[in-house]
Each structure stands twice: as C-alpha cells, then as structure tokens.
Design an enzyme around this catalytic site. Structure first.
Site, PDB file in Angstrom:
ATOM      1  N   THR A  63      26.933  38.388  53.118  1.00  0.00           N
ATOM      2  CA  THR A  63      25.837  37.419  53.058  1.00  0.00           C
ATOM      3  C   THR A  63      25.439  36.932  54.436  1.00  0.00           C
ATOM      4  O   THR A  63      24.266  36.646  54.686  1.00  0.00           O
ATOM      5  CB  THR A  63      26.250  36.226  52.173  1.00  0.00           C
ATOM      6  OG1 THR A  63      26.547  36.702  50.859  1.00  0.00           O
ATOM      7  CG2 THR A  63      25.146  35.188  52.086  1.00  0.00           C
ATOM      8  N   TYR A  76      18.888  37.947  47.485  1.00  0.00           N
ATOM      9  CA  TYR A  76      18.899  38.537  48.825  1.00  0.00           C
ATOM     10  C   TYR A  76      19.692  39.835  48.808  1.00  0.00           C
ATOM     11  O   TYR A  76      20.396  40.149  47.837  1.00  0.00           O
ATOM     12  CB  TYR A  76      19.514  37.560  49.831  1.00  0.00           C
ATOM     13  CG  TYR A  76      20.978  37.266  49.582  1.00  0.00           C
ATOM     14  CD1 TYR A  76      21.987  38.005  50.204  1.00  0.00           C
ATOM     15  CD2 TYR A  76      21.363  36.257  48.703  1.00  0.00           C
ATOM     16  CE1 TYR A  76      23.325  37.751  49.957  1.00  0.00           C
ATOM     17  CE2 TYR A  76      22.701  35.991  48.459  1.00  0.00           C
ATOM     18  CZ  TYR A  76      23.676  36.743  49.091  1.00  0.00           C
ATOM     19  OH  TYR A  76      24.989  36.492  48.833  1.00  0.00           O
ATOM     20  N   SER A 109      30.706  42.309  50.295  1.00  0.00           N
ATOM     21  CA  SER A 109      32.170  42.402  50.237  1.00  0.00           C
ATOM     22  C   SER A 109      32.704  42.692  48.843  1.00  0.00           C
ATOM     23  O   SER A 109      33.882  42.986  48.672  1.00  0.00           O
ATOM     24  CB  SER A 109      32.815  41.133  50.800  1.00  0.00           C
ATOM     25  OG  SER A 109      32.621  40.030  49.951  1.00  0.00           O
ATOM     26  N   THR A 142      31.834  36.827  51.584  1.00  0.00           N
ATOM     27  CA  THR A 142      32.822  35.847  51.143  1.00  0.00           C
ATOM     28  C   THR A 142      33.594  36.254  49.889  1.00  0.00           C
ATOM     29  O   THR A 142      34.676  35.731  49.635  1.00  0.00           O
ATOM     30  CB  THR A 142      32.148  34.488  50.876  1.00  0.00           C
ATOM     31  OG1 THR A 142      31.125  34.645  49.886  1.00  0.00           O
ATOM     32  CG2 THR A 142      31.553  33.922  52.153  1.00  0.00           C
ATOM     33  N   ASP A 143      33.070  37.195  49.100  1.00  0.00           N
ATOM     34  CA  ASP A 143      33.704  37.505  47.814  1.00  0.00           C
ATOM     35  C   ASP A 143      35.139  38.002  47.955  1.00  0.00           C
ATOM     36  O   ASP A 143      36.004  37.647  47.154  1.00  0.00           O
ATOM     37  CB  ASP A 143      32.877  38.535  47.045  1.00  0.00           C
ATOM     38  CG  ASP A 143      31.618  37.941  46.439  1.00  0.00           C
ATOM     39  OD1 ASP A 143      31.512  36.697  46.413  1.00  0.00           O
ATOM     40  OD2 ASP A 143      30.739  38.703  46.022  1.00  0.00           O
ATOM     41  N   LYS A 215      38.616  31.425  47.946  1.00  0.00           N
ATOM     42  CA  LYS A 215      37.282  30.960  47.590  1.00  0.00           C
ATOM     43  C   LYS A 215      37.374  30.172  46.293  1.00  0.00           C
ATOM     44  O   LYS A 215      37.937  30.637  45.309  1.00  0.00           O
ATOM     45  CB  LYS A 215      36.339  32.153  47.441  1.00  0.00           C
ATOM     46  CG  LYS A 215      34.877  31.771  47.244  1.00  0.00           C
ATOM     47  CD  LYS A 215      33.991  33.019  47.260  1.00  0.00           C
ATOM     48  CE  LYS A 215      32.519  32.639  47.115  1.00  0.00           C
ATOM     49  NZ  LYS A 215      31.629  33.821  47.189  1.00  0.00           N
ATOM     50  N   GLU A 335      60.649  30.447  33.396  1.00  0.00           N
ATOM     51  CA  GLU A 335      60.058  30.773  32.097  1.00  0.00           C
ATOM     52  C   GLU A 335      60.314  32.227  31.706  1.00  0.00           C
ATOM     53  O   GLU A 335      60.265  32.577  30.521  1.00  0.00           O
ATOM     54  CB  GLU A 335      58.555  30.498  32.131  1.00  0.00           C
ATOM     55  CG  GLU A 335      58.218  29.021  32.248  1.00  0.00           C
ATOM     56  CD  GLU A 335      56.749  28.747  31.957  1.00  0.00           C
ATOM     57  OE1 GLU A 335      56.122  29.548  31.248  1.00  0.00           O
ATOM     58  OE2 GLU A 335      56.241  27.733  32.448  1.00  0.00           O
TER      59      GLU A 335
END
Length: 380
Positions: A63, A76, A109, A142-143, A215, A335
């Site tokens: 981006t 975009y 990404s 950013t992904d 993120k 657990e």
C-alpha cells in the site's frame, strides 16, 4: 597647479582607497561566514554528505507504493510506485542518510512468498557483509508485514539495523501515512542506537520488535501493536528516537536458509466450535511437514482434532499449539498433555509466526520436541 590644490585631491583618493579596502574586506568576511555556515548544514556539501550513515532502501510493493484513481476513493492498486520514487517523494530524507534504493518486487503483501523472502534476506546480508550499508529499510505491505519482519529477524546475522515499514493508506490518498512512516523508518535505520535490536517495524510513530508486533485493525493507521509487550520505542520528527530500554546485547538465534526455496510446507489449522479432524487430515494428505494449531483459549481444540494431531505427531509431523486469541501465552502441559502427545507450544508467538519458525527449524534439521520447544521459548 598649486600645492594647496594637490593636497585635497590626494586626501580624496586616500578616502576612496580606504572605502574600497573596507568594501573588499566586508565582502571577504561575508564570503567566509557564508561558506562556514553552508559547511555546517548537514547534507549541504560533499564533506557533510560523506559523514551521513548509508541506508539501503529495498522496495517490495504494498500500500505504501499504491496508487488510486481518485484521492477520495478507498480502492487502489498496490506496488505501483518504485522505491526510488518513494525516496524522492519524501522531503528531508537526504538530510538523514545517504540513500540508495532497489526494487525487489512490486506486489501486495497478500502475495508475499518465499522467493521474495529469500531475495530480501540474501540482499540484506550481502549489503552488510560487503559493508555497503549501515542500515536497511524495507518498504512492505501491511497484511504480512509482521511475518516478513519475523522471518528476517530469524535469518539475518549481525547487529546492523533493519527496519520494515508500510502504510495503511496509498501514496495518492488524502493524508497518506506512507511518507511520514518512511521518514521515521530511515531515522531509525540511520541511528547507531538501533544496532543490536534485531529487525524492527516502524509505523505510526512507534518502533515495534519482530517477535511481538502484529496487525490489529483492518483499516486504521493505528493498527500495529505488540499485545504482550508494547513497543520497544517511539519516533517522531520533532522529538527524535526514544528507545524504552538499552539494546540487550543477547545474541539472537539465527537459522540458515536452505539452498533453494521454498521452505518446508507447514499448515495452520484454525480451531472452532464443532471442530473435526478433516482440516488436519487434509494438511497431512498435502504433504505438510508441520501443523500449527490456532487453538481456542490456551491453544486447545476438540477431542477429534487432538486425536488427529496426535496421529500426525506419530508420523513425524511437527505439531505446534498456538492460539487464535490475540494476546497471552500458550502454556505447556496445562490444558493439553504436550509431553504425552509430543507437541510443542508456541508460547507468545501467533500462529503465523509459529509457522515461520517451524519452517526454519525443519529446514535446519531441528525435529526433536525438546529442541523445538527450546527454540520457541522467548529469550528476551
């Protein structure tokens, strides 16, 4: 001509000569002062530029390099602007460092892959080994930014700073956050205090460490956080860089890349209500060398899924228990009886980062559960 008429003429010539000398002297002084002031401004001459740190910018797309048809639309295309164009578009970067830019890829990404990871790792290591750069900045979408940050942190050797940077708004958007993020990323990469801190992510005035950063929001610029530890520092154009602690000085565990990509296949299986064994059996049938469970709560899952994971472990497939919960640690033998099943727990690593570490461990021949667990245990 009488003597009385000659004397005034000579006095006038003397006064003219004195004025000329004064003018010339003032001009020389002004030149010297201006030259000194010019030399004192960083980046204004060859001498000052030579003393600036060298920062290599490696662009991958995302981006931060995106363009939209209209500044008012959210639609975009990622990776439309080159790294060189990004560098040139941010005023003042040349005051921070001697910059060079190279294009590694031009992708969003969500399409990040082993090929790009290997190219980044090899180029950064080469730049450091050959003393081409004092720091590196990687522009990234950013992904999957957190995964690339963590991957590089686990394979790069040395203490020179590497900073991953992205943006939530494309370059053509109103109030785009990319230019400010890139400026601050270069600030951090150029600062000698950044050495020895591993690979860092810099966005929205914060410096985040590779292990914990994630993120947390789909669209907000306030999206990258480190839930289990917080940022390792802050940066802004006015106040500069503030690290929260001294560099630890601990030697990071790093792993060798295999001769060729891809990394070993490791699947993430997401736990949910009414979970059965099908996703696990599917991962095994497709040749997974490892399975990461994004479990409920403390990395737990249904009995059917646990039974299938136990069978996978018996076949030599690495099984790592992580959690779909955003914060907290997965605790061993609470657990789930990990010793009995032969499982590994991810501790504070998210499923996506647990997957990356599992891939690197398998590629480096680490398969014994005790050794695997040791590698997952946080050492900071």
């Amino acid at each position: 001509m009488s003597k009385d008429s000659v004397r005034p003429a000579r006095r006038r010539q003397s006064r003219i000569s004195m004025r000329a000398i004064a003018v010339i002297t003032l001009a020389l002084c002004s030149f010297v002062i201006n030259a000194a002031a010019h030399a004192a401004e960083p980046g204004k001459d060859a001498g000052a530029a030579t003393n600036l740190p060298r920062v290599l910018v490696l662009a991958t797309g995302g981006t931060i390099a995106g363009q939209a048809e209209s500044r008012a639309t959210g639609a975009y295309k990622s990776g439309q602007i080159t790294g060189e164009q990004l560098v040139q578009s941010v005023p003042g970067l040349d005051k921070l460092a001697k910059l060079s830019a190279e294009q590694i890829s031009s992708i969003g990404s969500q399409d990040m892959n082993d090929k790009v990871w290997f190219a980044l790792a090899h180029r950064i290591q080469q730049a450091f080994d050959n003393n081409e750069a004092d720091g590196v900045v990687v522009t990234h979408g950013t992904d999957t930014l957190e995964e690339t940050t963590f991957f590089l942190d686990n394979v790069l050797k040395g203490d020179k700073p590497v900073v991953i940077v992205g943006s939530m708004r494309p370059a053509t958007a109103v109030s785009a956050d990319g230019p400010g993020n890139l400026y601050e990323a270069v600030q951090v990469a150029a600062d000698p205090r950044s050495r020895g801190r591993g690979v860092m992510a810099v966005l929205n005035d914060k410096i985040e460490g590779a292990r914990l950063v994630t993120k947390t929001n789909t669209t907000s610029i306030e999206t990258f956080n480190s839930p289990n530890g917080g940022p390792i520092g802050y940066v802004d154009t006015a106040g500069g860089i503030r690290f929260m602690a001294q560099a630890s000085g601990l030697k990071r565990a790093t792993y060798d890349l295999p001769a060729n990509e891809p990394l070993p296949r490791v699947e993430i299986v997401y736990s949910h209500a009414n979970m059965d064994a099908v996703p696990i059996e599917d991962a095994i049938s497709h040749g997974a060398k490892g399975i990461v469970l994004a479990g409920v709560g403390d990395g737990n899952t249904s009995k059917q899924a646990l039974d299938a994971l136990e069978q996978a472990a018996k076949k030599g497939i690495i099984v790592v228990r992580s959690t779909r919960v955003r914060s907290g640690f997965v605790t061993r033998n609470v657990e789930v009886d990990d010793d009995r099943y032969g499982f590994v727990v991810s501790e504070d690593l998210s499923p996506q980062k647990a997957r990356v570490l599992t891939q690197l461990l398998i590629a480096n021949g680490v398969t014994a559960p005790a050794k695997l667990q040791q590698a997952f245990t946080a050492t900071w």
